[in-house]
Design a protein around this motif. Structure first.
Motif, PDB file in Angstrom:
ATOM      1  N   ILE A 105     -40.153  -9.804   8.182  1.00 12.11           N
ATOM      2  CA  ILE A 105     -39.769  -9.069   6.968  1.00 12.11           C
ATOM      3  C   ILE A 105     -38.306  -9.288   6.632  1.00 12.11           C
ATOM      4  N   ALA A 106     -37.483  -9.363   7.660  1.00  9.18           N
ATOM      5  CA  ALA A 106     -36.046  -9.542   7.420  1.00  9.18           C
ATOM      6  C   ALA A 106     -35.744 -10.853   6.718  1.00  9.18           C
ATOM      7  N   SER A 107     -36.622 -11.851   6.860  1.00 10.70           N
ATOM      8  CA  SER A 107     -36.389 -13.168   6.268  1.00 10.70           C
ATOM      9  C   SER A 107     -36.777 -13.258   4.802  1.00 10.70           C
ATOM     10  N   LEU A 108     -37.396 -12.238   4.266  1.00  6.07           N
ATOM     11  CA  LEU A 108     -37.851 -12.298   2.874  1.00  6.07           C
ATOM     12  C   LEU A 108     -36.667 -12.493   1.935  1.00  6.07           C
ATOM     13  N   PRO A 109     -36.821 -13.279   0.893  1.00  8.03           N
ATOM     14  CA  PRO A 109     -35.702 -13.538  -0.022  1.00  8.03           C
ATOM     15  C   PRO A 109     -35.326 -12.334  -0.879  1.00  8.03           C
ATOM     16  N   GLU A 110     -36.222 -11.353  -0.986  1.00  6.14           N
ATOM     17  CA  GLU A 110     -35.933 -10.138  -1.748  1.00  6.14           C
ATOM     18  C   GLU A 110     -36.829  -9.018  -1.244  1.00  6.14           C
TER      19      GLU A 110
END
Length: 699
Positions: free
Chosen positions: A61-66
């Motif tokens: 989840i932390a890697s999501l772009p937004e």
């Protein structure tokens, strides 16, 4: 819909646990979104893959772009709380949890569910589920589901369908699709750990593209919320049609009060929701019949039903069912009949039902002219058109119905028995409701009339409701600290202080005190046992009526004391109540009960055998206005008794409705310690209504 926009109409969707196998639960949503052309951004999340379906796949989840508006959570139950914490930290607004293994499985699952909800609430993340199959927003092609409904066409339409059951809800949605009913929203709420049926339905109905709400319920905790929503729907003219299971639930098995005994869960739900203008359906097909009529028809301005048929027998069948449901089948005006005689064959019928006869097969235009003439009649507010087969005339009939729909302003439904499939498809394409039989057609028309009437009543009663809400009544100064039955005189003082008429009475500790009380009250009198341990005096043979002298009072005192001791040797006896005899033409029961879903509910019913055997009682959420109390009386099966029978005078309905309203206000004002109240009987006559016995139970 602002608060739930990220759930129902998200601009971006993350899929946690996304799979490359589009046949799996965690793969199907991505396939559906891609296949239907969802225009928002899609973020698959799974550390196993770099890309899925041509999209970049993120490891966590932390890697999501937004921050996504909506997250679909399709991971094992034990991982859900951590996922929700991470989503909240990333700024996601809503989540749908497919995963099962929560409150539906037992104590361990309930604990895990509570942890998940707490994790979501810390960051304001709204949660649909867990243990749900998600939702479809057909307008924006939001296919946030793994359910079978998404495998077929999901054309948008004016109906929002919210269901607590995933599998049965899917079956209902599939039936709706077969009827050509477009579901703008399909939402399964699952365990309702956070968002419940009421919140989701409110958000869906707020969409101006939605005209009708439909729902499947298995249980209800937020009764007050449902009734508030019902009021909003009435004001907006958007009907809510509910199929709720559990009609035969045991309810209150061993309640001390008659009100409690009659207040089974389904009886309360049925009465309260009816009072709120919600339309109750018996089953899924019945629900869809009614929904189809609402989705296609204007609301009628009255309850006069016109019937135009190809068969005299069908007309009688429809008229019989209409009368059972309280619809009027008026005789048409003379001018209308004269116009009809110019249209239909001489051997047809031009009164109502109107029979266009078998000549209709040769001249289908007869139908067009007859329907238009009937709907022109001022006594007719909506119509049913009945026909059968007609395979050779489908296209011509579709053209006729299209013309009728364009030219008339009043609503009508078509009952086309054994219709060719292309006829059904054609009518639904034209936005004309078409039902499979006479009874479904009449039931649908009755629902149209009932909702329209409820809406008119609701709007007309708005000021009176506002006054009630502002001044529900002063709370009693003090209630006894003990639980159980409140002493009769103390209870009477409370009732009288709230405008509830009761028969005059006094407490007597011995026979001579009883005689003195009778002389003050005036003969004839009644003598009743007074004991906190004897709720139902007649069962203990603790009542004597119509006593006309001192000797009768002394004998009655001794008899009721003796009967009470034989009934319960340990009963505490305070003496007897001496009461002036009251008169009335009709015996009723009026009461209050605290319902776990709806709070305080008020009941009105016919007394005696009607209460004990026929269970002829009506419920509403308290408080009610006098006008709503009048409508409660109109719903009693034995309401004709109130108008006077066998030469007897009618009762003072205004006084009786005023008493019911006052009781309802008393229930709200008294607060949570009032468990139930019986006024049984209430004697109603031409000069008013008065309670002659009462039982007030405190928790």
């Amino acid at each position: 819909m602002t608060e739930l926009q990220p759930l129902l109409s998200p601009r971006s969707i993350a899929i946690l646990g996304a799979s490359t196998d589009f046949t799996k639960v965690n793969g199907r949503p991505l396939k559906f979104l891609l296949d239907r052309g969802y225009a928002g951004r899609i973020f698959p999340v799974n550390p196993k893959y770099g890309r899925i379906g041509g999209l970049a796949c993120y490891p966590d989840i932390a890697s999501l772009p937004e921050a996504p508006d909506l997250a679909i959570v399709a991971v094992p139950a034990r991982a859900v709380p951590d996922c929700l914490r991470a989503l909240g930290g990333r700024g996601a607004k809503a989540a749908i949890v497919f995963s099962s293994g929560f409150g539906e499985t037992g104590p361990a699952g309930r604990a895990l569910q509570e942890e998940a909800v707490a994790a979501a609430r810390r960051s304001g993340l709204r949660l649909c589920g867990p243990n749900c199959l998600g939702l479809v927003n057909a307008f924006e092609k939001v296919m946030a589901t793994f359910g079978q409904y998404a495998e077929g066409a999901t054309p948008p339409g004016p109906v929002a369908f919210v269901t607590q059951s995933g599998a049965f809800g899917t079956a209902i949605a599939a039936l709706a699709r077969r009827r050509g009913l477009g579901l703008g929203y399909f939402v399964n709420t699952g365990n309702e750990a956070d968002l419940d049926f009421v919140e989701v339905m409110r958000a869906a109905l707020a969409d101006p593209r939605i005209t009708t709400g439909a729902g499947y319920l298995e249980g209800l905790a937020n009764g007050g919320g449902l009734m508030a929503l019902a009021g909003e729907a009435l004001r907006a003219g958007k009907p809510i049609v509910l199929a709720k299971v559990g009609r035969t639930g045991a309810g209150a098995r061993a309640a001390a009060s008659h009100t409690g005994a009659l207040a089974g869960a389904d009886a309360v739900f049925d009465g309260v929701t009816r009072g709120g203008g919600i339309v109750r359906a018996r089953n899924e097909e019945h629900m869809l019949d009614i929904v189809e009529a609402f989705a296609c028809c204007r609301l009628p301005e009255g309850g006069g039903l016109g019937i135009v048929t190809q068969s005299g027998g069908a007309g009688v069948l429809i008229a019989d069912r209409a009368e059972e449901l309280g619809l009027a089948v008026p005789v048409l005006a003379q001018s209308t009949q004269e116009r009809l005689r110019e249209v239909i064959p001489g051997f047809g019928a031009s009164t109502n039902p109107v029979d266009v006869t078998g000549q209709f097969v040769a001249e289908p235009a007869l139908l067009r002219d007859a329907v238009r003439v009937v709907l022109d009649d001022p006594r007719v507010h909506l119509a049913i058109v009945w026909l059968q087969l007609m395979d050779a005339h489908v296209e011509r009939l579709l053209a006729i119905f299209e013309e009728v729909a364009r030219l008339v302003r009043k609503p009508f439904v078509v009952c086309w028995v054994a219709a060719p499939e292309r006829a059904l498809e054609g009518l639904r394409r034209l936005g004309i409701a078409v039902l499979r039989g006479a009874e479904p057609a009449v039931d649908a028309c009755a629902a149209l009339v009932r909702f329209a009437r409820s809406r008119r009543d609701y709007l007309a009663d708005e000021h009176a409701r506002a006054v009630l809400a502002a001044r529900p009544g002063a709370a009693p100064a003090a209630l006894p600290g003990t639980a159980g039955a409140m002493p009769a005189l103390a209870a009477r003082a409370l009732l009288e202080s709230h405008g509830i008429a009761t028969a005059a009475c006094e407490l007597a500790a011995d026979a001579e005190a009883a005689v003195a009380a009778a002389q003050r009250l005036g003969y004839p009198v009644a003598v009743k046992i007074e004991s906190p341990d004897i709720a139902h005096k007649t069962e203990a043979q603790g009542v004597r009526l119509g006593l006309r002298d001192a000797a009768g009072v002394r004998a009655a005192y001794a008899a009721v004391i003796d009967s009470a001791r034989r009934h319960d040797a340990r009963a505490r006896i305070a003496g007897v109540i001496v009461q002036a005899m009251a008169r009335g033409e009709v015996e009723l029961i009026v009461g209050l009960k605290r319902d776990p879903a709806f709070g305080v509910v008020v009941m009105a019913g016919l007394g005696g055998i009607h209460a004990e055997v026929h269970r002829d009682a009506v419920f509403r959420a308290a408080p009610v206005t006098p006008a709503e109390a009048e409508r409660m009386l109109d719903e009693l099966r034995g309401r004709a008794l109130l108008a006077g029978v066998r030469g007897g005078p009618p009762v003072d309905r205004a006084a009786l409705a005023g008493l019911i309203s006052a009781v309802s206000r008393f229930g709200v004002a008294t607060g949570p310690r009032l468990e139930s109240l019986d006024l049984n009987p209430v004697l109603a006559g031409p000069d008013g209504a008065v309670a002659v016995d009462w039982l007030m139970l405190l928790s």
